[in-house]
Design an enzyme around this catalytic site. Sequence first.
Site, short mmCIF file in Angstrom:
data_model
loop_
_atom_site.label_atom_id
_atom_site.label_comp_id
_atom_site.label_asym_id
_atom_site.label_seq_id
_atom_site.Cartn_x
_atom_site.Cartn_y
_atom_site.Cartn_z
N HIS A 191 2.87 6.77 -6.79
CA HIS A 191 2.19 7.93 -7.28
C HIS A 191 3.07 9.11 -7.20
O HIS A 191 3.09 9.92 -8.14
CB HIS A 191 1.05 8.09 -6.21
N HIS A 237 1.72 4.49 -2.83
CA HIS A 237 1.62 5.93 -2.60
C HIS A 237 3.15 6.51 -3.24
O HIS A 237 3.20 7.41 -4.03
CB HIS A 237 1.66 6.43 -1.07
N HIS A 268 0.82 -1.14 0.17
CA HIS A 268 -0.02 0.00 -0.03
C HIS A 268 0.88 1.10 0.01
O HIS A 268 0.79 2.20 -0.70
CB HIS A 268 -0.86 -0.15 0.99
N GLU A 269 1.68 1.39 0.93
CA GLU A 269 2.74 2.53 1.30
C GLU A 269 3.51 2.69 -0.23
O GLU A 269 3.65 3.83 -0.58
CB GLU A 269 3.53 2.29 2.23
ZN LIG Z 1 -2.57 5.11 2.17
#
Ligand SMILES: [Zn+2]
Length: 745
Positions: free
Chosen positions: A514, A511, A507-508
């Site tokens: 992104h 980011h 998940h991190e």
């Molecule tokens: Zn998050």
Amino acid sequence: MATTAAAALLAGCATINTEEGDPLADLQEAQAYNPDIPAGTGYFAERSDLPFHAPDFTRISEDDYLPAYEQAMMIHKAEIEAIKNNPAAPNFENTIVALEKAGGMLGRINTVFFALTGSNTTDRLDEINTEISPKLTEHYDAITLDPALFARVKAVYDNRAAMTMTVEDAKLLETTYEGMVHAGALLSDAEREQVKAINSQLSTLTTEFSQDARAAMSDQPVIFDSREELAGLSDSDIKSAADLATEKGFDGKYAIALQNTTQQPLLPSMENRDAREKLFMASYHRADGTTDVDTRMLIAKIAKLRADKAALFGEADWASYAMWDRMAEKPKTALDFMEQMVPALAATQRREAAMLTAAIAADGGDYEVKPWDWYRYANRIKAEQFDLDEDAVMEYFVLDKVLEDGVFYMAEKLYGLTFQKRTDLPVYHPDVTTYTVFDRDGSELGIFYFDPFQRPSKRGGAWMSNFVEQSHLYGTKPVIYNVLNIPKAPAGEVQLVSFDWVNTTFHEFGHALHGFFADQRYESLSGTATARDFVEYPSQVHEMWATWPSVLSNYAKHYETGETIPDEMIEKIEAAAKFNQGYDFGEVVEAALLDMKWSALSPAEAAAIDTPEKVDAFERRSLEELGLEIDLVPPRYRSTYFNHIFSSPAGYSAGYYSYLWTEMLDRDSRKWFIENGGLTRENGDHYRATVLSRGGTMDYFQMFQNFAGRAPDVTPMLEARGLVAGDEAADSEVSDGALPSQAVN
Ligand SMILES: [Zn+2]
């Protein structure tokens, strides 16, 4: 180049008449404008000279921050004054871009300072934080509400139809202007005074709410007279309860402190049903006047003030005001989105309740399940059905492999990225590692810092941020960190991680991607600088690859035998994730709906809720009219202790739905990947081109449309939650889940 043009102009203009209205004279004056901006001193005055301008922690000492902050704010003010005093007519470059560029030194201090207060703080850093935070708020507010500055911004904005701009320039102009308007720049002096008065009242009332809600939780533990009532709890839990009772003046009794949510973590272990009910009801009736703490009138006043504030801005309700920069934008869009889940959710709640009541009967009980029984029986069924041994699962997840053979492998397969560990960059803690990230063409893309372990100097949770933002204006590449809180294995032991932390690591890094793929001119639109109800979407999507078969077989290997994790273990994890969603998901949806209902009140509607009883009635009606089983599954937070929305002037109010909204985008995107061949470079490049590289430069619905070829649909999320079966989805009540097409524009 500007210098050359100005010099040429000056050289040839000795005889030009400089009376007012002469365009050449204006140009000359503009080009010659050379305001006096003081130069900074010390480490933060310039970008770091390390590769990628990575922070040089060896050159930063705690004593530097306060003087550096004072100096940087002074410089920032001078830069703003220079924009305001520019004799040339306002234009995009001398106003909007100049504003974007201002405050560079302040930004550099903030990125390092707030990274450290989050992940490696000290008493001194905390003190500085307490001292500097209100000053920073005041500093930035003064700029946002500066009438002379706004007049220039507005002049540029009003002329936008006549200007030729790139899409990104237009977006920068729009967000600069709208941000100032949102703060009150367009209001009359009298209205601005009213907003100030409302803000100050909101600040007082929300602080009072947060103190009362905390008092109702921490100062009012539930007292039990005998140990028998607590049968089922561990010896250490019982000892804690005895100690807490003594501390609170109930020597010889037992006290259980309430936790944040409506459900309480000790309930499933408690055998005595009356005791369960007592603990649950104390939680449920927290701060609602059952004891001497009552936040209901605070809520009524906060809701009214928010509606009044929105009205001053010409908005119908608080949600319409607060959602100005969100993807969903209008409260109705968020409400419609949630309401379309209700039929499937309510049916699931009833189905689960019947199953639990049957389990209770099988256990010899002759009562229907209530919220205080729910998890006791749900957990039991879950353990029987899925028989999942989390310690055994962990043996397949070795941290280094999760990162390098899992996360990095996924990034290579999808996006063509490669990684090389570095040892030359200074880090703020010895547990932090750094990597150079290479792009698909072999060029350097950025730097990645990985800070995995829990420690006392780190706040809880997991997050991503930038030390350096990508910007074409400055030619900077992203320097990004991921911070996690994985419990560190004892020295000499293999570092294993739970499946939850594996998911969080993916998940991190979502980011981080992104941020790495940012392709913007301006920092303030770069990478993850996106709406609250969008920013969690790219990160959530990347969790899908944690259990993708070819990724799993590359990294999920037993720490002793080297064997790949068995399929049935993963199947159990995935099946267990669909269990009990009528409650787990239902309580979140109800809280999000409650938030939106409070936020969508008009001033008149809010004014009518003027007694504590009417607060209760509004809450009940808001949830009941939707048809959810609110007595079986109460909201995760009732209004009286819903800190997310009532404990600060804005907080997450009109925003709690964001968690659900980004999950919809995430699940629908997973479906797209699966339908299009899964983990391929083609798919990764397409996602990068349409979503990950776009920062905050375009309409989010358009972004999704460009990626998926259609509007987002709620059905895949309901399937993932087990609320509708995949093959039944076409016939289900919620299959028509696509958002209204006007929302796409
Ligand atoms: Zn998050």
